[in-house]
Design a protein around this motif. Sequence first.
Motif, PDB file in Angstrom:
ATOM      1  N   SER B 181      -0.486  -7.123  -9.010  1.00 27.14           N
ATOM      2  CA  SER B 181      -1.262  -5.763  -7.970  1.00 27.14           C
ATOM      3  C   SER B 181       0.207  -5.053  -7.306  1.00 27.14           C
ATOM      4  O   SER B 181       0.584  -5.115  -7.052  1.00 27.14           O
ATOM      5  N   ILE B 182      -0.919  -3.710  -7.214  1.00 26.24           N
ATOM      6  CA  ILE B 182      -0.024  -2.325  -6.515  1.00 26.24           C
ATOM      7  C   ILE B 182       0.199  -3.726  -5.676  1.00 26.24           C
ATOM      8  O   ILE B 182       1.472  -2.882  -5.259  1.00 26.24           O
ATOM      9  N   SER B 183      -0.015  -4.081  -4.673  1.00 24.61           N
ATOM     10  CA  SER B 183       0.229  -4.416  -3.968  1.00 24.61           C
ATOM     11  C   SER B 183       1.204  -5.863  -3.668  1.00 24.61           C
ATOM     12  O   SER B 183       2.462  -5.689  -2.605  1.00 24.61           O
ATOM     13  N   GLU B 186       5.021  -4.124  -2.448  1.00 23.94           N
ATOM     14  CA  GLU B 186       5.646  -3.930  -1.398  1.00 23.94           C
ATOM     15  C   GLU B 186       7.411  -5.017  -0.903  1.00 23.94           C
ATOM     16  O   GLU B 186       7.159  -5.401  -1.848  1.00 23.94           O
ATOM     17  N   SER B 189       9.009  -1.934  -3.639  1.00 21.63           N
ATOM     18  CA  SER B 189       8.868   0.189  -4.321  1.00 21.63           C
ATOM     19  C   SER B 189      10.158   1.171  -3.913  1.00 21.63           C
ATOM     20  O   SER B 189      10.433   1.925  -4.797  1.00 21.63           O
ATOM     21  N   LEU B 210      -1.019   5.515  -2.773  1.00 21.90           N
ATOM     22  CA  LEU B 210       0.435   4.837  -2.699  1.00 21.90           C
ATOM     23  C   LEU B 210       1.120   4.871  -1.769  1.00 21.90           C
ATOM     24  O   LEU B 210       1.486   3.579  -0.694  1.00 21.90           O
ATOM     25  N   THR B 213      -2.560   3.957   2.238  1.00 22.20           N
ATOM     26  CA  THR B 213      -2.924   2.975   2.150  1.00 22.20           C
ATOM     27  C   THR B 213      -1.847   1.632   1.862  1.00 22.20           C
ATOM     28  O   THR B 213      -2.424   1.393   2.115  1.00 22.20           O
ATOM     29  N   TYR B 214      -1.894   1.452   0.455  1.00 20.05           N
ATOM     30  CA  TYR B 214      -0.813   0.831   0.165  1.00 20.05           C
ATOM     31  C   TYR B 214       0.799   0.684   1.243  1.00 20.05           C
ATOM     32  O   TYR B 214       0.837  -0.415   1.196  1.00 20.05           O
ATOM     33  N   LEU B 216       3.617   1.724   0.607  1.00 27.85           N
ATOM     34  CA  LEU B 216       4.888   1.807   0.098  1.00 27.85           C
ATOM     35  C   LEU B 216       5.172   3.778  -0.201  1.00 27.85           C
ATOM     36  O   LEU B 216       4.930   4.640   0.353  1.00 27.85           O
ATOM     37  N   ASP B 260      -5.440  -2.555  -9.260  1.00 26.20           N
ATOM     38  CA  ASP B 260      -5.644  -1.205  -7.563  1.00 26.20           C
ATOM     39  C   ASP B 260      -6.609  -2.479  -6.593  1.00 26.20           C
ATOM     40  O   ASP B 260      -7.465  -2.498  -6.332  1.00 26.20           O
ATOM     41  N   ASP B 261      -6.070  -3.163  -5.929  1.00 24.99           N
ATOM     42  CA  ASP B 261      -6.823  -4.199  -5.384  1.00 24.99           C
ATOM     43  C   ASP B 261      -6.655  -3.684  -3.702  1.00 24.99           C
ATOM     44  O   ASP B 261      -7.350  -4.817  -3.120  1.00 24.99           O
ATOM     45  N   LYS B 262      -6.346  -2.554  -3.713  1.00 22.62           N
ATOM     46  CA  LYS B 262      -7.068  -1.717  -2.381  1.00 22.62           C
ATOM     47  C   LYS B 262      -8.625  -0.185  -2.863  1.00 22.62           C
ATOM     48  O   LYS B 262      -8.266   0.347  -1.942  1.00 22.62           O
TER      49      LYS B 262
END
Lengths: 233, 334
Positions: B181-183, B186, B189, B210, B213-214, B216, B260-262
């Motif tokens: 996932s995108i998370s 962390e 990145s 990104l 919200t994330y 990153l 895209d978990d968020k």
Amino acid sequence: MNFGGAIDFIFHARESRAGGTEVGGSQLLPLIGHHLLLTGVSVAIAVAIAVPFALWLGHIGKGEFLATSIANVGRAVPSLALIAFFVAYLGVGFENVTLALVLLAIPPMLTNTYVGVRQVDRDTVDAARGIGMSALQIMRRVELPLAAPLIIGGVRTSVVNVIATATIAPLAGYVTLGDPIIAGGVYGSDGQLGAAILVAFIAICAEALFALLQRAAVPRGIRISHQLSGGTS
Amino acid sequence: MRRTTLAAVMAAAALAIVGAGCGSDDDDDGATATQAPTAAATTEAAPGQIQENPENEKVHVTVGSKNFTEQKILGEIYAQALDAAGYEVDTELNLGDEKTALKALEDGQIDAYPEYTGTALLSFFNVPTDELEGIDSEQAFDLVKTDFAKDGIAALPPTPFTNSNEVAVSGETAQKLGLKSISDLEGQSQDLTLYGTPECRQRRDCLLGLQETYGLKFKKFVPVDPALRHEVLEKGQADVSIVYTTDPQIKRNGEVLLSDDKHIFPPYNSTFLVKQSFLDQAGPDFQKTIELVNQGLTAPAIQELIARVDLDKQEPEDVAEQYLQESGYVVDDD
């Protein structure tokens, strides 16, 4: 899209169309800076390559075919295609875009310099040789000054081309004034038009500047002879 | 997680589009639209064939589309399906960007064209991207439908597939860094270079999301021509690249899409926009036909169709015909 909105965009920052960030106004300064830097570097490199080379070709009186072919082929290749082509070797970024713009800038300088040198009166060159000037001296002290207005005219064309074409740089990793034009979803149509106006304005300024330089570069002797001939007729 | 289900379906049978059909798209809510693959088992059997109705002959329809492959294929599919239903069909499949296409629809140059819910919300209705965070396909469609209704345009229930922004890495990178996932980016990145369109740099449904919200931070963001989005990944210039869900290169190059978990990327399901005045006199077969052929348009299905055009160099017209026949909507009578 309206003109007033575009002018407002140039002078005042505003919330971007997609939200979450400011665009326009002072936010444009780094884009203008990048645009001018990219243009300056590209044109400088192109001058350093094209002018001496064409000067030499013109001096020896050979390579007319070469000079004109390079110029014509160079003009026909779209810069965006060049950038895409270089991606494989250089990646994207400043170097890639610079190289593409250098190749765009060379042809007008090459042609103009070559023609400028060839149109120098052969008697003048012979006279220079007669008083014992070396080839290098003839190029530097006779041909270059006499061809200068035409050479600067070539640079002038190139600069305007490069300023206009530098707008595609954001597609290859370098953010210039083309960014608002390309990223309409963020900047809105005011931003697109505003940036276009700004690019046009910069191009016109450069054009005017080089027109002045071109006039100033006419050697004094030639100016006087023009005045004299103008006066007698 | 949805990604893996889709991949499984895709592997199972790219051509057995029928099997991946999402079942009933209800008239108003398009509720089942995004849960395509799992719904197949519980809903009715294979979708039926398009019935030709001689009544429709007197209705002349011009189907439009924007000027990229996916749109051209969709335009062809709808045009040929309507033709099979007996309508008199013309096409205008090269309309430039969404503004041009909408204007053509409003001016009556075309009667209908496919548009994405996300595009409509962001580009036509100027909904700020932060308001779209977390929105699902159904909610997006409801908003679009309501907004368009005010302008006298009907938005028909959307396709199961969505063509949204995606964060892609090479299969190798995904494995090496353990990314799903995108998370998962962390803490990693800061060593990775991200490539995206010039617009991406300042969009919340892209780089800004990104970052904010994330949380990153990437080593570098490089704006690039969207046409190069897979090439930079393939050549190793980009560690992470923003791509689109339906890109056939994802499958061919073995890229991994990070989920895209968020929920920063709004949904981009394709809805067929029709002038309400035209729809009213076009008869009930019009919407029925569109809804029928929409059923098979899942992400793996459209990806396969785009691959046939962009990678195998077939014509959108032929690929649309193959889709309609392979799905059993139209029977080959040659």
